[in-house]
Design an enzyme around this catalytic site. Structure first.
Site, mmCIF file in Angstrom:
data_model
loop_
_atom_site.group_PDB
_atom_site.id
_atom_site.type_symbol
_atom_site.label_atom_id
_atom_site.label_comp_id
_atom_site.label_asym_id
_atom_site.label_seq_id
_atom_site.Cartn_x
_atom_site.Cartn_y
_atom_site.Cartn_z
ATOM 1 N N ARG A 171 0.854 -1.190 0.000
ATOM 2 C CA ARG A 171 0.000 0.000 0.000
ATOM 3 C C ARG A 171 0.892 1.243 0.000
ATOM 4 N NH1 ARG A 171 -4.942 1.308 4.207
ATOM 5 N NH2 ARG A 171 -3.330 1.003 5.799
ATOM 6 N N ASP A 455 -3.880 3.019 13.726
ATOM 7 C CA ASP A 455 -3.034 3.644 12.714
ATOM 8 C C ASP A 455 -3.539 5.053 12.458
ATOM 9 O OD1 ASP A 455 -5.223 3.421 11.017
ATOM 10 O OD2 ASP A 455 -4.368 1.811 9.801
#
Length: 545
Positions: A171, A455
């Site tokens: 990602r 996150d």
């Protein structure tokens, strides 16, 4: 007529004390030339699409609604097109583990038993130059089987046989983030092109030789035009390096409210390279707050943990995603189980694992082909949920979910929630936001906080909810604080109490060694400023060493 002069190579602008070991293995002249060409060709289009985001946000502020695009109705009505067939390495995705690309996570994720590892340069990585460069090195070392890890206690971890390792899906950063340490003619290169370009340049052929390929998760996508840009990047990159067209596979995170209205169009734009779509949670809610922040009480969300995937508007989003993916032959991947097992509290651990199982059972039952976990101990739980539905089949794309009918209004029916903001929810938002931002400023992007792996999406929803509750003048209607209004002064008081509590918990020396005051100040800035920052990572990046 002479050919135009080539663009100067991207230059590295990191201080002498900020040069990661083995940097030269990644930043070769050939790799920098490739990144430079990506920048020259695609950054102007990136810039135009970011401007279009702002225009669309202004339109949402004016109308207070969203709808499916009338100009692409013909694509949605055309039942003839499908995405490319899945490569063997991505055909079975029943469990995916996520995490940053540090050395320990690289070994543990590949060994976890998950079918896929989302190797994250985005929300789970604070983009220090060290993290950006060493993350690339760790992936190469893993493919070359020269990576291991030894814990502080002396326990050594090494890779299992290749057949047992998870397939890597990288990602890169979202389109909005720049990489200030790589510049072309003084201008920073978009972080997305740095992460993609370096990984693709060094590993595309290497992965083909291993029987796999360069696979990607695309974050923060807001429209099919942004997906079109990614597709053009893939086409150019494959041609430029002599990689067969269609080698790249991309899974798009549908984690913005605008993208939820363009799922089919996004798959269409990427159809030669598409692998699937993913349904997230925190970034999706963050995007909803961000885009509808002018919508008043109708769009005010309750405490973040009260907004589960079973809320009506979240059910509409996830079921539409499954139907869309299977209609077009793509994988539908479910959301994150962020729980971190706690071996010191068996009772709490058992309750949390039961919630994880229930969540994964629901996803498998709804038609998803796989789902995410944040910890290796959760892999067997998620796998059991999908094994029970899939059996020996790699996926359930044949389950078309033609029973699903979602209207444009269903996706933004936030006012159907049977929950309200609470004082404890405000305290939690300040606590989690402060603790996460402090860790991020120290270079940690995936952080264990109160039993959950958090996150950057966590901090985004935390500060967005604070902003929304203050802006809407939310009044608590229950508990000891019933009748109290959420104001900037109240938030500042809670933030000050939080900082005092953390100092007492950590001790003066550890507190002083951290980034606590910076984190406190930044949280209040992005949560209370009248001018809402599109992403907190933009001002946070300016504070990153």
């Amino acid at each position: 007529m002479s050919a135009p002069a080539p663009s100067p190579l991207a230059t590295v602008e990191a201080g002498p004390g900020n040069t990661p070991a083995r940097q030269g293995e990644i930043l070769t002249d050939a790799a920098l030339a490739f990144v430079t060409e990506l920048h020259r060709r695609f950054t102007p289009r990136r810039d135009a699409l970011l401007a279009r985001r702002a225009e669309r946000r202004a339109e949402i502020a004016r109308t207070g609604t969203l709808d499916f695009l009338p100009e692409t109705a013909h694509l949605r009505a055309d039942d003839s097109w499908r995405v490319a067939a899945s490569p063997a390495a991505l055909n079975d995705r029943r469990v995916e583990i996520t995490g940053p690309t540090d050395r320990k996570m690289t070994v543990n994720a590949l060994n976890s038993g998950a079918r896929v590892w989302l190797a994250d340069f985005e929300d789970a990585t604070a983009p220090t130059w060290e993290n950006v460069v060493t993350g690339q090195l760790n992936l190469i070392d893993a493919y070359e089987r020269r990576i291991d890890f030894t814990s502080p206690e002396g326990k050594t971890y090494a890779l299992k046989p290749a057949a047992e390792l998870a397939t890597v899906v990288v990602r890169p950063r979202g389109w909005h983030l720049d990489e200030r340490h790589l510049r072309v003619e003084g201008r920073p290169v978009p972080g997305a092109l740095v992460d993609f370009g370096l990984y693709f340049f060094h590993n595309a052929q290497r992965l083909l030789d291993l029987g796999k390929g360069p696979y990607f998760y695309l974050p923060k996508t807001e429209s099919h035009l942004e997906a079109r840009l990614w597709n053009d990047v893939f086409v150019f990159a494959q041609d430029h390096l002599g990689i067969p067209q269609g080698t790249v596979r991309a899974t798009v995170l549908i984690e913005t409210i605008t993208a939820a209205y363009e799922m089919e169009e996004i798959l269409y734009e990427l159809r030669a390279h598409a692998s699937g779509l993913n349904a997230g949670r925190w970034d999706y809610l963050f995007s909803l707050v961000k885009n509808f922040r002018d919508g008043g009480a109708k769009f005010v969300l309750p405490d973040r943990n009260a907004v589960t995937m079973t809320a009506p508007f979240m059910r509409a989003y996830t079921e539409l995603l499954v139907r869309t993916c299977h209609k077009r032959g793509a994988h539908a991947i479910g959301g994150m189980a962020a729980f971190i097992p706690n071996r010191h509290d068996p009772e709490a651990n058992e309750l949390a694992l039961a919630k994880v199982k229930s969540d994964k059972d629901r996803e498998a039952g709804d038609g998803f082909d796989g789902s995410w976990v944040a910890h290796p101990d959760l892999v067997p739980i998620a796998r059991a949920s999908f094994d029970a539905v899939l059996g020996d089949r790699p996926h359930q794309k044949d389950r078309l979910r033609e029973d699903v009918h979602v209207t444009a209004a269903d996706l933004i029916a936030v006012d159907t929630l049977d929950a309200e903001p609470t004082y404890q929810g405000l305290v939690d938002a300040v606590q989690v936001g402060t603790r996460y931002i402090e860790a991020w400023l120290r270079g940690l992007g995936a952080v264990a906080i109160f039993g959950l792996m958090e996150d950057a999406a966590t901090a985004e929803i935390s500060r967005s909810q604070i902003w929304q509750w203050v802006d809407a003048g939310v009044v608590f209607d229950s508990g000891a604080h019933a009748g109290e209004r959420v104001t900037a002064e109240l938030v500042r008081a809670i933030a000050a109490e939080t900082l005092t509590g953390i100092r007492a918990e950590a001790g003066d020396e550890a507190f002083a060694a951290g980034k606590w005051q910076q984190a406190h100040d930044l949280l209040l800035r992005v949560a209370l400023d009248a001018d809402y920052a599109d992403f907190l990572t933009l001002p946070a990046y300016e504070l990153l060493d």
